[in-house]
Design an enzyme around this catalytic site. Sequence first.
Site, PDB file in Angstrom:
ATOM      1  CD  GLU A  25      -3.733 -24.623  22.632  1.00  0.00           C
ATOM      2  OE1 GLU A  25      -3.439 -25.634  22.020  1.00  0.00           O
ATOM      3  OE2 GLU A  25      -4.752 -24.305  23.068  1.00  0.00           O
TER       4      GLU A  25
ATOM      5  CG  HIS B 285      -5.843 -26.379  19.653  1.00  0.00           C
ATOM      6  ND1 HIS B 285      -5.729 -27.135  20.827  1.00  0.00           N
ATOM      7  CD2 HIS B 285      -6.274 -27.269  18.899  1.00  0.00           C
ATOM      8  CE1 HIS B 285      -5.783 -28.386  20.661  1.00  0.00           C
ATOM      9  NE2 HIS B 285      -6.247 -28.423  19.327  1.00  0.00           N
TER      10      HIS B 285
ATOM     11  CB  CYS C 176      -9.682 -29.528  21.258  1.00  0.00           C
ATOM     12  SG  CYS C 176      -9.498 -30.681  19.505  1.00  0.00           S
TER      13      CYS C 176
END
Length: 368
Positions: A344, A342, A257
């Site tokens: 994660e 993202h 990001c």
Amino acid sequence: MSLYPRKKAILALSDGTVVHGWAVGHEGITGGELCFNTSMTGYQEIFTDPSYHGQLMMMTYPHIGNYGTMARDDEARKVMVAGIITRAFSWEFSNPMADRSLQEYLEDNEVVGISGVDTRKLVRHIREKGVMNAVISSTELDEDKLVQMAKDWEDMAGLELASKVCREEAQTVHGEGGLKVAAFDYGIKQNIINNLRDRGCTLRVFPAKTSLEEVKEWNADGYFFSNGPGDPNATAEYALEIVEYAKSTGKPMFGICLGHQLMALSEGIEVGKMFVGHRGANHPVKNLDTGLVEISTQNHGFGVVEGSVDEKVAQVTHINLNDGTIEGLKFKNFPGFSVQYHPEASPGPHDSAYLFDQFIDLIKKHKA
């Protein structure tokens, strides 16, 4: 008669649009850039994501609060959104693992919100007009005053926010694999730390504004640049010194990001404000190397400008299938890669978790 308080609230946009609803959370006035998230679950992870600092979060899924909140789902030390907008707010919750209701959670964190809003209509308005500033109020109900307040609110473009949400001092997080990673906290999410630690990394997590001497002293095996809020061009004014140093070591680098944007800026690639941005847990991204499509979690209002990527310095590795925007880069002048979304993925799918493995493999290969 309702069992819950019914206090009026107003949402006023900088273009003059005014929406009436009912107050939720803390009573007061708040403002920021109005954006929306299309995730069906994970409102607590969204509200505590540091990348949302200074923004009003409108949830497109209508029912919010129905499973309460629990401490383990926080992505940061506190709620980061400036305010929340929902269609149907649930004062009660049905979840034996929850610590408290969303109402109690918002009150404890002094977060102002409004419910009873036609979020579908408002999302269409934002998609047509672009993101804009807005104000939520449950104390001042003068429409003209609130619209003017929204117009006067500070714009996100040009705003440096990473140093406002990061930790105040460096912290070591121990893993068991013997790999040392320097992670730079521009608003790093807890699940990013978990993913790297669980893969055997011992992390030294540095605040956004860290001296180069302190970074050199850690002598990392690899460098990670995190997500975070604000304008990456403003963050770059102090962050690029560290990025350039990391590049000079020849050691592997990985960015997510804001970190992706900073790595791009360091190679002369442009990053600009998007018309609406991407926020949700259901965005299709194509991996151009494998041809596979990943369902991704996203949260960004800035992006790499298409056409500014020189093929001599970087290869585009991922694209967004909704609008064709750039979602990933592999750099050619140093061993590094980055993604706009993202991996994660909390909340969200886990299709992109392989990127952490890719980073670890790069580090091991370099050490060998």
